[in-house]
Design a protein around this motif. Structure first.
Motif, PDB file in Angstrom:
ATOM      1  N   LEU A 192      94.758  41.719 119.695  1.00  0.00           N
ATOM      2  CA  LEU A 192      95.214  41.521 118.316  1.00  0.00           C
ATOM      3  C   LEU A 192      96.586  40.886 118.299  1.00  0.00           C
ATOM      4  O   LEU A 192      97.424  41.125 119.173  1.00  0.00           O
ATOM      5  CB  LEU A 192      95.211  42.840 117.539  1.00  0.00           C
ATOM      6  N   GLN A 193      96.784  40.063 117.291  1.00  0.00           N
ATOM      7  CA  GLN A 193      98.072  39.434 117.052  1.00  0.00           C
ATOM      8  C   GLN A 193      98.355  39.554 115.563  1.00  0.00           C
ATOM      9  O   GLN A 193      97.619  39.009 114.746  1.00  0.00           O
ATOM     10  CB  GLN A 193      98.060  37.969 117.480  1.00  0.00           C
ATOM     11  N   THR A 194      99.387  40.305 115.201  1.00  0.00           N
ATOM     12  CA  THR A 194      99.666  40.584 113.802  1.00  0.00           C
ATOM     13  C   THR A 194     101.008  40.011 113.366  1.00  0.00           C
ATOM     14  O   THR A 194     101.912  39.802 114.182  1.00  0.00           O
ATOM     15  CB  THR A 194      99.685  42.102 113.532  1.00  0.00           C
ATOM     16  N   ARG A 195     101.103  39.807 112.062  1.00  0.00           N
ATOM     17  CA  ARG A 195     102.377  39.414 111.443  1.00  0.00           C
ATOM     18  C   ARG A 195     102.550  40.249 110.187  1.00  0.00           C
ATOM     19  O   ARG A 195     101.686  40.256 109.310  1.00  0.00           O
ATOM     20  CB  ARG A 195     102.393  37.920 111.112  1.00  0.00           C
ATOM     21  N   THR A 196     103.664  40.969 110.091  1.00  0.00           N
ATOM     22  CA  THR A 196     103.904  41.842 108.957  1.00  0.00           C
ATOM     23  C   THR A 196     104.637  41.095 107.836  1.00  0.00           C
ATOM     24  O   THR A 196     105.092  39.965 108.012  1.00  0.00           O
ATOM     25  CB  THR A 196     104.733  43.072 109.354  1.00  0.00           C
ATOM     26  N   VAL A 211      91.028  48.749 114.225  1.00  0.00           N
ATOM     27  CA  VAL A 211      90.459  48.583 112.891  1.00  0.00           C
ATOM     28  C   VAL A 211      91.555  48.129 111.931  1.00  0.00           C
ATOM     29  O   VAL A 211      92.737  48.426 112.125  1.00  0.00           O
ATOM     30  CB  VAL A 211      89.826  49.888 112.373  1.00  0.00           C
ATOM     31  N   ALA A 212      91.140  47.406 110.917  1.00  0.00           N
ATOM     32  CA  ALA A 212      92.038  47.000 109.843  1.00  0.00           C
ATOM     33  C   ALA A 212      91.584  47.689 108.567  1.00  0.00           C
ATOM     34  O   ALA A 212      90.391  47.738 108.275  1.00  0.00           O
ATOM     35  CB  ALA A 212      92.009  45.484 109.660  1.00  0.00           C
ATOM     36  N   ASN A 232      99.260  53.382 103.927  1.00  0.00           N
ATOM     37  CA  ASN A 232      98.427  52.376 103.270  1.00  0.00           C
ATOM     38  C   ASN A 232      98.193  52.691 101.797  1.00  0.00           C
ATOM     39  O   ASN A 232      98.125  53.850 101.396  1.00  0.00           O
ATOM     40  CB  ASN A 232      97.060  52.294 103.963  1.00  0.00           C
ATOM     41  N   SER A 233      98.020  51.645 101.005  1.00  0.00           N
ATOM     42  CA  SER A 233      97.616  51.789  99.605  1.00  0.00           C
ATOM     43  C   SER A 233      97.189  50.423  99.106  1.00  0.00           C
ATOM     44  O   SER A 233      97.377  49.403  99.778  1.00  0.00           O
ATOM     45  CB  SER A 233      98.762  52.337  98.749  1.00  0.00           C
ATOM     46  N   PHE A 234      96.604  50.397  97.911  1.00  0.00           N
ATOM     47  CA  PHE A 234      96.195  49.134  97.307  1.00  0.00           C
ATOM     48  C   PHE A 234      97.397  48.316  96.833  1.00  0.00           C
ATOM     49  O   PHE A 234      97.225  47.194  96.337  1.00  0.00           O
ATOM     50  CB  PHE A 234      95.256  49.390  96.117  1.00  0.00           C
ATOM     51  N   ASP A 235      98.609  48.871  96.947  1.00  0.00           N
ATOM     52  CA  ASP A 235      99.817  48.152  96.542  1.00  0.00           C
ATOM     53  C   ASP A 235     100.539  47.522  97.726  1.00  0.00           C
ATOM     54  O   ASP A 235     101.553  46.847  97.547  1.00  0.00           O
ATOM     55  CB  ASP A 235     100.786  49.114  95.822  1.00  0.00           C
ATOM     56  N   ARG A 236     100.035  47.757  98.939  1.00  0.00           N
ATOM     57  CA  ARG A 236     100.646  47.210 100.136  1.00  0.00           C
ATOM     58  C   ARG A 236      99.675  46.268 100.829  1.00  0.00           C
ATOM     59  O   ARG A 236      98.551  46.071 100.360  1.00  0.00           O
ATOM     60  CB  ARG A 236     101.052  48.336 101.091  1.00  0.00           C
ATOM     61  N   ASN A 237     100.123  45.697 101.924  1.00  0.00           N
ATOM     62  CA  ASN A 237      99.248  44.818 102.702  1.00  0.00           C
ATOM     63  C   ASN A 237      98.402  45.652 103.663  1.00  0.00           C
ATOM     64  O   ASN A 237      98.340  46.872 103.557  1.00  0.00           O
ATOM     65  CB  ASN A 237     100.097  43.779 103.437  1.00  0.00           C
ATOM     66  N   LEU A 238      97.741  45.011 104.594  1.00  0.00           N
ATOM     67  CA  LEU A 238      96.790  45.682 105.470  1.00  0.00           C
ATOM     68  C   LEU A 238      97.482  46.635 106.456  1.00  0.00           C
ATOM     69  O   LEU A 238      98.647  46.446 106.807  1.00  0.00           O
ATOM     70  CB  LEU A 238      95.988  44.650 106.256  1.00  0.00           C
ATOM     71  N   GLY A 239      96.720  47.620 106.897  1.00  0.00           N
ATOM     72  CA  GLY A 239      97.160  48.499 107.973  1.00  0.00           C
ATOM     73  C   GLY A 239      96.289  48.269 109.195  1.00  0.00           C
ATOM     74  O   GLY A 239      95.074  48.117 109.078  1.00  0.00           O
ATOM     75  N   ILE A 240      96.896  48.235 110.362  1.00  0.00           N
ATOM     76  CA  ILE A 240      96.168  48.053 111.621  1.00  0.00           C
ATOM     77  C   ILE A 240      96.327  49.311 112.458  1.00  0.00           C
ATOM     78  O   ILE A 240      97.443  49.828 112.615  1.00  0.00           O
ATOM     79  CB  ILE A 240      96.695  46.841 112.410  1.00  0.00           C
ATOM     80  N   ILE A 271      99.969  62.644 121.326  1.00  0.00           N
ATOM     81  CA  ILE A 271      98.828  61.819 120.926  1.00  0.00           C
ATOM     82  C   ILE A 271      99.284  60.411 120.561  1.00  0.00           C
ATOM     83  O   ILE A 271      98.650  59.418 120.908  1.00  0.00           O
ATOM     84  CB  ILE A 271      98.076  62.474 119.748  1.00  0.00           C
ATOM     85  N   ARG A 272     100.412  60.324 119.840  1.00  0.00           N
ATOM     86  CA  ARG A 272     100.864  59.028 119.335  1.00  0.00           C
ATOM     87  C   ARG A 272     101.256  58.058 120.448  1.00  0.00           C
ATOM     88  O   ARG A 272     101.387  56.854 120.203  1.00  0.00           O
ATOM     89  CB  ARG A 272     102.016  59.232 118.347  1.00  0.00           C
ATOM     90  N   GLN A 273     101.459  58.547 121.653  1.00  0.00           N
ATOM     91  CA  GLN A 273     101.735  57.647 122.776  1.00  0.00           C
ATOM     92  C   GLN A 273     100.558  56.713 123.039  1.00  0.00           C
ATOM     93  O   GLN A 273     100.721  55.649 123.637  1.00  0.00           O
ATOM     94  CB  GLN A 273     102.034  58.469 124.036  1.00  0.00           C
ATOM     95  N   ASN A 274      99.401  57.106 122.591  1.00  0.00           N
ATOM     96  CA  ASN A 274      98.172  56.347 122.814  1.00  0.00           C
ATOM     97  C   ASN A 274      97.803  55.487 121.608  1.00  0.00           C
ATOM     98  O   ASN A 274      96.801  54.785 121.640  1.00  0.00           O
ATOM     99  CB  ASN A 274      97.038  57.338 123.128  1.00  0.00           C
ATOM    100  N   MET A 275      98.611  55.555 120.550  1.00  0.00           N
ATOM    101  CA  MET A 275      98.255  54.903 119.285  1.00  0.00           C
ATOM    102  C   MET A 275      99.001  53.599 119.072  1.00  0.00           C
ATOM    103  O   MET A 275     100.143  53.434 119.509  1.00  0.00           O
ATOM    104  CB  MET A 275      98.564  55.836 118.111  1.00  0.00           C
ATOM    105  N   ILE A 276      98.328  52.700 118.375  1.00  0.00           N
ATOM    106  CA  ILE A 276      98.937  51.456 117.900  1.00  0.00           C
ATOM    107  C   ILE A 276      98.772  51.465 116.384  1.00  0.00           C
ATOM    108  O   ILE A 276      97.656  51.508 115.866  1.00  0.00           O
ATOM    109  CB  ILE A 276      98.229  50.228 118.494  1.00  0.00           C
ATOM    110  N   ARG A 277      99.872  51.465 115.678  1.00  0.00           N
ATOM    111  CA  ARG A 277      99.821  51.541 114.222  1.00  0.00           C
ATOM    112  C   ARG A 277     100.825  50.544 113.644  1.00  0.00           C
ATOM    113  O   ARG A 277     102.024  50.636 113.914  1.00  0.00           O
ATOM    114  CB  ARG A 277     100.130  52.957 113.752  1.00  0.00           C
TER     115      ARG A 277
END
Length: 344
Positions: A192-196, A211-212, A232-240, A271-277
């Motif tokens: 994945l390659q993201t831009r915020t 997942v997005a 996340n919310s409908f007022d923000r952009n996507l969450g990865i 747990i969060r050591q294994n996460m990408i958010r």
């Protein structure tokens, strides 16, 4: 009103109870249509926006997230050639699908009878809001999209439904466990390659789960919200969201973390050591070493090797309550068992 008669909880009895509630809304003129095949809802909505004489102010979906997806694509047209906003009716929804993520994320109750009562109030008060939507290639999505385990789960549930089983929580759980075990043996390799929104770029290579999502939660497993990106919310952009490893105890714990386990301080840090958010993502490219199943809004979108997802703020006007409803309705033990194993 566009109703999908094949959605999970749709029935003549439910339909006959919903219509009288809606007809009590002052000045509401209701035209009801049923879908007869996949893509029919999209065709009907496209005809509405292309008709210069159309006087339809809103399209009400009686269905699940897949039907919502069709209606959104019909109303907005190709993502690379959007329809003029002044010609797009507002969207309303009564949830009759399995997860019903879109309706529940907007703040509607999970059961259709309570949801239609809430919707009647929003229609009477003309309570609308603009929401962010996502695009993939030239298509729109409202809830989520992804390669890997989630796409395998969707394909498995669709197979189960073809054999006559409803998309019950037990079916989802069974299929999910099988997909996770397969992924542990042969993990997908997703890059994945993201831009915020703030210009930050995040690049990850060969992760087994990604997942997005356009909503919070990402989905529901029965009554349990599956949370990937809490902001996340409908007022923000996507969450990865992704996991760098799904093997061993940490991989299992990462999956359980999504449904609420492991939020104590030290366990959560482990747990969060294994996460990408990554939050507030305006564009993301997902690619695999080889073609993989891809899902959009809980429906299979075929086999693909790469997709580009983008976020579009204020893409669509929807009817939504000003206060989210999280009504807990009691069920008897036999009703719980029925919903776990029901067969259509």
């Amino acid at each position: 009103m566009i109703a999908n008669p094949n959605s999970t909880s749709q029935s003549p009895a439910l339909f006959s109870s919903i219509v009288p509630t809606l007809m009590e809304v002052p000045d509401l003129h209701l035209l009801s249509k049923f879908t007869h095949y996949a893509g029919h809802a999209e065709e009907m909505c496209r005809a509405i926006v292309e008709d210069p004489d159309s006087d339809i102010d809103a399209v009400l979906v009686l269905g699940g997230d897949g039907t919502v997806n069709e209606v959104v694509n019909g109303l907005l047209g190709p993502a690379d050639k959007p329809v003029e906003s002044r010609r797009i009716p507002a969207l309303a929804v009564v949830p009759t699908g399995s997860a019903n993520v879109f309706a529940r994320a907007l703040g509607f109750p999970a059961d259709a009878e309570s949801a239609v009562e809430t919707l009647a109030g929003t229609l009477a008060g003309n309570l609308t809001r603009d929401i962010t939507l996502g695009t993939w290639n030239d298509r729109w999505f409202a809830v989520n999209a992804g390669f890997g385990i989630d796409a395998e789960v969707i394909a498995g549930v669709e197979r189960a439904r073809s054999y006559g089983f409803a998309a019950s929580p037990l079916v989802y759980l069974n299929v999910s466990l099988r997909a996770w075990m397969r992924a542990r043996r042969e993990p997908p390799q997703i890059s994945l390659q993201t831009r915020t929104k703030d210009g930050e770029e995040v690049v990850c290579e060969d992760i087994p789960l990604c997942v997005a999502s356009n909503t919070n939660p990402w989905t529901f497993l029965g009554p349990l919200p599956v949370v990937t990106n809490p902001r996340n919310s409908f007022d923000r952009n996507l969450g990865i969201f992704g996991l760098s490893d799904i093997s061993g105890i940490k991989g299992a714990a990462g999956m359980l973390h999504l449904i609420g386990f492991g939020y104590r301080k030290y366990f959560g840090q482990w747990i969060r050591q294994n996460m990408i958010r990554v939050d507030d993502v305006v564009e993301v490219t997902l690619s695999c070493h080889e073609p993989r199943r891809f899902q959009v809004d809980g429906e299979s979108a075929g086999v693909r090797q790469s997709v580009v997802l983008r976020s579009v703020p204020a893409a669509l006007k929807v009817f939504a309550p000003t206060v989210a409803h999280h009504k807990k309705f009691s069920r008897r033990p036999w009703q719980v068992v029925r919903d776990l194993v029901r067969i259509r």
